[in-house]
Scaffold this active site. Structure first.
Site, PDB file in Angstrom:
ATOM      1  N   CYS A  82      23.432  12.904  27.964  1.00 18.18           N
ATOM      2  CA  CYS A  82      22.292  12.435  27.181  1.00 18.18           C
ATOM      3  C   CYS A  82      21.295  11.655  28.056  1.00 18.18           C
ATOM      4  CB  CYS A  82      22.765  11.554  26.033  1.00 18.18           C
ATOM      5  SG  CYS A  82      24.042  12.338  25.040  1.00 18.18           S
ATOM      6  N   TYR A 131      16.918 -10.793   6.694  1.00 16.63           N
ATOM      7  CA  TYR A 131      15.456 -10.878   6.718  1.00 16.63           C
ATOM      8  C   TYR A 131      14.937 -12.188   7.288  1.00 16.63           C
ATOM      9  CZ  TYR A 131      10.845 -12.170   5.112  1.00 16.63           C
ATOM     10  OH  TYR A 131       9.573 -12.651   5.085  1.00 16.63           O
TER      11      TYR A 131
HETATM   12  P1  FAD Z   1      30.122  19.113  26.897  1.00 17.61           P
HETATM   13  O1  FAD Z   1      29.960  17.669  26.965  1.00 17.61           O
HETATM   14  O2  FAD Z   1      28.952  19.986  27.207  1.00 17.61           O
HETATM   15  O3  FAD Z   1      31.312  19.507  27.873  1.00 17.61           O
HETATM   16  C1  FAD Z   1      31.769  20.821  27.991  1.00 17.61           C
HETATM   17  C2  FAD Z   1      32.300  21.005  29.393  1.00 17.61           C
HETATM   18  O4  FAD Z   1      33.193  22.106  29.393  1.00 17.61           O
HETATM   19  C3  FAD Z   1      31.208  21.375  30.389  1.00 17.61           C
HETATM   20  O5  FAD Z   1      31.128  20.409  31.415  1.00 17.61           O
HETATM   21  C4  FAD Z   1      31.626  22.740  30.929  1.00 17.61           C
HETATM   22  O6  FAD Z   1      31.393  22.872  32.315  1.00 17.61           O
HETATM   23  C5  FAD Z   1      33.116  22.750  30.632  1.00 17.61           C
HETATM   24  N1  FAD Z   1      33.685  24.093  30.483  1.00 17.61           N
HETATM   25  C6  FAD Z   1      33.215  25.070  29.664  1.00 17.61           C
HETATM   26  N2  FAD Z   1      34.018  26.164  29.773  1.00 17.61           N
HETATM   27  C7  FAD Z   1      34.964  25.864  30.677  1.00 17.61           C
HETATM   28  C8  FAD Z   1      36.065  26.601  31.224  1.00 17.61           C
HETATM   29  N3  FAD Z   1      36.313  27.848  30.842  1.00 17.61           N
HETATM   30  N4  FAD Z   1      36.833  26.000  32.142  1.00 17.61           N
HETATM   31  C9  FAD Z   1      36.583  24.724  32.541  1.00 17.61           C
HETATM   32  N5  FAD Z   1      35.563  23.991  32.069  1.00 17.61           N
HETATM   33  C10 FAD Z   1      34.773  24.550  31.136  1.00 17.61           C
HETATM   34  N6  FAD Z   1      23.653  14.326  22.000  1.00 17.61           N
HETATM   35  C11 FAD Z   1      23.389  13.201  21.302  1.00 17.61           C
HETATM   36  O7  FAD Z   1      24.071  12.912  20.330  1.00 17.61           O
HETATM   37  N7  FAD Z   1      22.363  12.381  21.671  1.00 17.61           N
HETATM   38  C12 FAD Z   1      21.590  12.644  22.751  1.00 17.61           C
HETATM   39  O8  FAD Z   1      20.682  11.866  23.087  1.00 17.61           O
HETATM   40  C13 FAD Z   1      21.838  13.818  23.485  1.00 17.61           C
HETATM   41  N8  FAD Z   1      21.081  14.137  24.555  1.00 17.61           N
HETATM   42  C14 FAD Z   1      21.392  15.239  25.291  1.00 17.61           C
HETATM   43  C15 FAD Z   1      20.625  15.534  26.416  1.00 17.61           C
HETATM   44  C16 FAD Z   1      20.916  16.643  27.187  1.00 17.61           C
HETATM   45  C17 FAD Z   1      20.073  16.958  28.373  1.00 17.61           C
HETATM   46  C18 FAD Z   1      22.024  17.471  26.842  1.00 17.61           C
HETATM   47  C19 FAD Z   1      22.360  18.672  27.673  1.00 17.61           C
HETATM   48  C20 FAD Z   1      22.784  17.201  25.716  1.00 17.61           C
HETATM   49  C21 FAD Z   1      22.472  16.082  24.934  1.00 17.61           C
HETATM   50  N9  FAD Z   1      23.208  15.774  23.795  1.00 17.61           N
HETATM   51  C22 FAD Z   1      22.919  14.652  23.074  1.00 17.61           C
HETATM   52  C23 FAD Z   1      24.300  16.650  23.330  1.00 17.61           C
HETATM   53  C24 FAD Z   1      25.651  16.150  23.812  1.00 17.61           C
HETATM   54  O9  FAD Z   1      25.605  15.950  25.182  1.00 17.61           O
HETATM   55  C25 FAD Z   1      26.711  17.165  23.430  1.00 17.61           C
HETATM   56  O10 FAD Z   1      26.729  17.264  22.028  1.00 17.61           O
HETATM   57  C26 FAD Z   1      28.084  16.781  23.912  1.00 17.61           C
HETATM   58  O11 FAD Z   1      28.124  16.615  25.291  1.00 17.61           O
HETATM   59  C27 FAD Z   1      29.087  17.875  23.509  1.00 17.61           C
HETATM   60  O12 FAD Z   1      30.340  17.578  24.019  1.00 17.61           O
HETATM   61  P2  FAD Z   1      31.357  18.755  24.347  1.00 17.61           P
HETATM   62  O13 FAD Z   1      32.592  18.107  24.880  1.00 17.61           O
HETATM   63  O14 FAD Z   1      31.476  19.653  23.200  1.00 17.61           O
HETATM   64  O15 FAD Z   1      30.641  19.596  25.484  1.00 17.61           O
END
Ligand code: FAD
Length: 559
Positions: free
Chosen positions: A42, A427
């Site tokens: 984020c 407030y």
């Molecule tokens: P992720 O955190 O994306 O992690 C998944 C990981 O799994 C990745 O690192 C990937 O490389 C790994 N992976 C995938 N497949 C494999 C595999 N086969 N083998 C090994 N590793 C694998 N959310 C908010 O609530 N507020 C915010 O301000 C916000 N800002 C954001 C800004 C950006 C630029 C981005 C990209 C996202 C933002 N988000 C925000 C969304 C938030 O980051 C995601 O909702 C959250 O990270 C999801 O978590 P996750 O564990 O599902 O996936």
């Protein structure tokens, strides 16, 4: 017990550490195909814009720290290629060497996240077209911006991440054009609220193109040309492609795990997939939206982290905790504005066929007589039958976060608008008003439910109705709805004969309050066909601004 986790960031890291806290003896293996775990995705846009200057601040834990503190085997740069559900085996590739090996598990947690949508648009693979998901993506963008002295960028997609990038590129002195296919930015908002964002980003010199799509890209001597569906072309130095994400459910699908209609991994209330030894969390899963009762995709960090914790609890203590779904509470800083939403929008409720009433209130962030009070707009949607609060959107410059959190709490526990009226807030003039904007939203909603006022919305205003503007003469002169008649509120009782009784009368003022007072005067004087314009001229004038107002602003260099 041996637990394998795929994905080492929000959901995965959260699950891993919770597991360790609950079970000191478990063998925990965390697979991450990238080089980093547990980082602040984020925060990535703010590192690009130099608000976060130190790159190291993005990393909450390094793999080494993780191993040392939690005794979790962290396998970075290793991609799980397949899952054999029957034999509980993973096939893993070490990305540095290409070596393939297999690993067993007793329980598996999937947290692979979501991947940026990349439809086969001509030229999308150009090195000048960037997506932003990970640290390497961030490094690439930052390096390119510096090396190429980027002056013009196109951001395709006006979602939360796209607009955060707009602000951060603008901060670097880059002139940005946003190309958005829908008629509004930020899909969880309703159009009328998004219109406030449209006006603000345009004021900042951003060229916002709505109802416009990217047809293709073509590199040329000056950078990259973006071909638009309308036939227009934009010359840019770089493009940020940010049209949304889709669940990364490929591994699960290939393993025979059930996938939902929206393309996310299906889970039950314990976050268990169709296979009982496999749990899934985060952006990759479909969750229940408690307002609509339907599955939805809600890619947000808060839910991913909480789900990771719950999945760990359910693995250690066999399904002790249920996940209730998420109402998608979200917030973003867009230049000087804070934009937040929770629960369902009016357009979603309409699509789902759920009865709702909406109401707008425009208040101040704190008491108007105390310095620096700033406008704060609230839209709520609620059930006309029970008064249950179904959704809220708040936009302003200050104090948006505390209001959306209060509203989100009510939506989450299926509370009613009465709770908004009753909310006892802290407030003093620098922080709020004796009647907080949340109370005001509740009062107005209760008036509507009790039939003390009938409202009309900006979309339904038309010239067949008698439009009565009850603001002062000078406010009227500054702008009014076409064909409206101006009778200031304080003169109304002496001018009742100028208002027809055989026509529908639409009253409006600046934000709705004087309109309500005028409404009460008219109905108690025998006018029974009266409506007050919800949100007043402020909502109306914002929502009816021309949608595709193309401006070419000078590049502003910020320090
Ligand atoms: P992720 O955190 O994306 O992690 C998944 C990981 O799994 C990745 O690192 C990937 O490389 C790994 N992976 C995938 N497949 C494999 C595999 N086969 N083998 C090994 N590793 C694998 N959310 C908010 O609530 N507020 C915010 O301000 C916000 N800002 C954001 C800004 C950006 C630029 C981005 C990209 C996202 C933002 N988000 C925000 C969304 C938030 O980051 C995601 O909702 C959250 O990270 C999801 O978590 P996750 O564990 O599902 O996936």
């Amino acid at each position: 017990m041996k637990v394998a986790i795929i994905g080492g960031v929000a959901g995965g890291a959260s699950a891993a550490t919770r597991l360790r806290r609950l079970d000191e003896k478990a063998e925990i293996i965390l697979f991450e195909k990238g080089s980093y775990i547990s980082y602040a995705n984020c925060g990535l846009p703010y590192y690009i814009g130099n608000t976060i200057e130190d790159r190291n601040k993005l990393f909450i834990q390094t793999p080494e720290e993780f191993e040392k503190r939690f005794r979790i085997k962290v396998r970075v740069n290793e991609e799980v290629k397949s899952i054999d559900i029957e034999s509980k085996k993973l096939t893993v590739e070490k990305l540095s060497s290409g070596e393939i090996y297999s690993e067993t598990y007793d329980k598996l947690i999937l947290s692979p996240g979501a991947e940026p949508l990349r439809p086969p648009v001509k030229g999308i693979d150009s090195p000048m077209v960037f997506t932003l998901r990970s640290v390497p993506d961030t490094d690439k963008i930052k390096e390119y911006v510096g090396r190429r002295n980027v002056k013009k960028a196109v951001v395709a997609g006006g979602g939360f991440i796209g607009l955060e990038m707009v602000e951060n590129l603008h901060k670097l002195g880059i002139h940005v054009t946003v190309v958005e296919m829908a008629d509004q930015v930020m899909a969880p908002l309703d159009y009328s609220m998004a219109a406030i964002v449209h006006a603000h980003v345009r004021e900042k010199g951003v060229n916002l193109l709505l109802k416009e799509g990217v047809a293709g890209f073509e590199e040329n001597d000056n950078g990259i040309e973006v071909e638009l569906r309308s036939g227009a072309r934009l010359q840019a130095d770089m493009v940020i492609w940010s049209i949304g994400v889709r669940p990364d459910a490929r591994l699960a699908k290939d393993a025979g795990i059930a996938i939902g209609a929206l393309g996310g991994i299906q889970v039950n209330k314990y976050l268990q997939t169709s296979h009982p030894d496999v749990y899934a969390v985060g952006d990759a899963i479909e969750v229940k939206n408690p307002v609509t009762g339907k599955p939805s995709l809600i890619p947000l960090a808060g839910p991913a982290n909480k789900q990771g914790r719950i999945a760990a609890n359910n693995i250690v203590d066999e399904n002790v905790e249920e996940y209730d779904g998420t109402i998608g509470t979200a917030i973003a800083k867009i230049f000087d504005l804070t934009v937040a939403s929770a629960g369902a929008s009016a357009k979603l409720l309409k699509r789902e066929g759920i009865d709702y009433v909406s109401s707008y209130t425009h208040s101040s962030s704190h008491a108007g007589y105390y310095p620096d009070a700033l406008p704060l707009s609230v839209k709520i949607v609620f059930s006309p039958h029970t008064g249950q609060l179904l959704g809220a959107q708040v936009i302003g410059f200050d104090g948006v976060d505390k209001r959306i959190e209060m509203l989100a709490g009510v939506i989450q526990r299926k509370g009613t608008v009465k709770e908004l009226s009753d909310w006892e807030h802290a407030y003093a003039p620098p922080y709020s008003s004796a009647k907080d904007p949340v109370n005001m939203a509740g009062f107005v909603a209760e008036n509507i439910l009790e039939g003390k006022v009938k409202t009309i919305h900006w979309r339904d205003v038309n010239m067949k109705k008698f439009l009565l503007d009850v603001r002062t003469g000078s406010e009227f002169e500054l702008g009014h709805i076409e064909r409206a008649i101006n009778i200031p509120l304080d003169d109304l009782r002496n001018n009742l004969d100028k208002i027809p009784k055989d026509k529908k009368v639409v009253i409006y003022c600046a934000v709705g309050l004087r309109g309500y007072l005028a409404y009460r005067i008219l109905v108690q004087n025998g006018f029974d066909n009266v409506l007050n314009l919800s949100g007043g001229y402020k909502t109306y004038s914002m929502a009816t601004l021309p949608a595709n107002n193309i401006i070419e602003a000078e590049v502003k260099i910020m320090d």
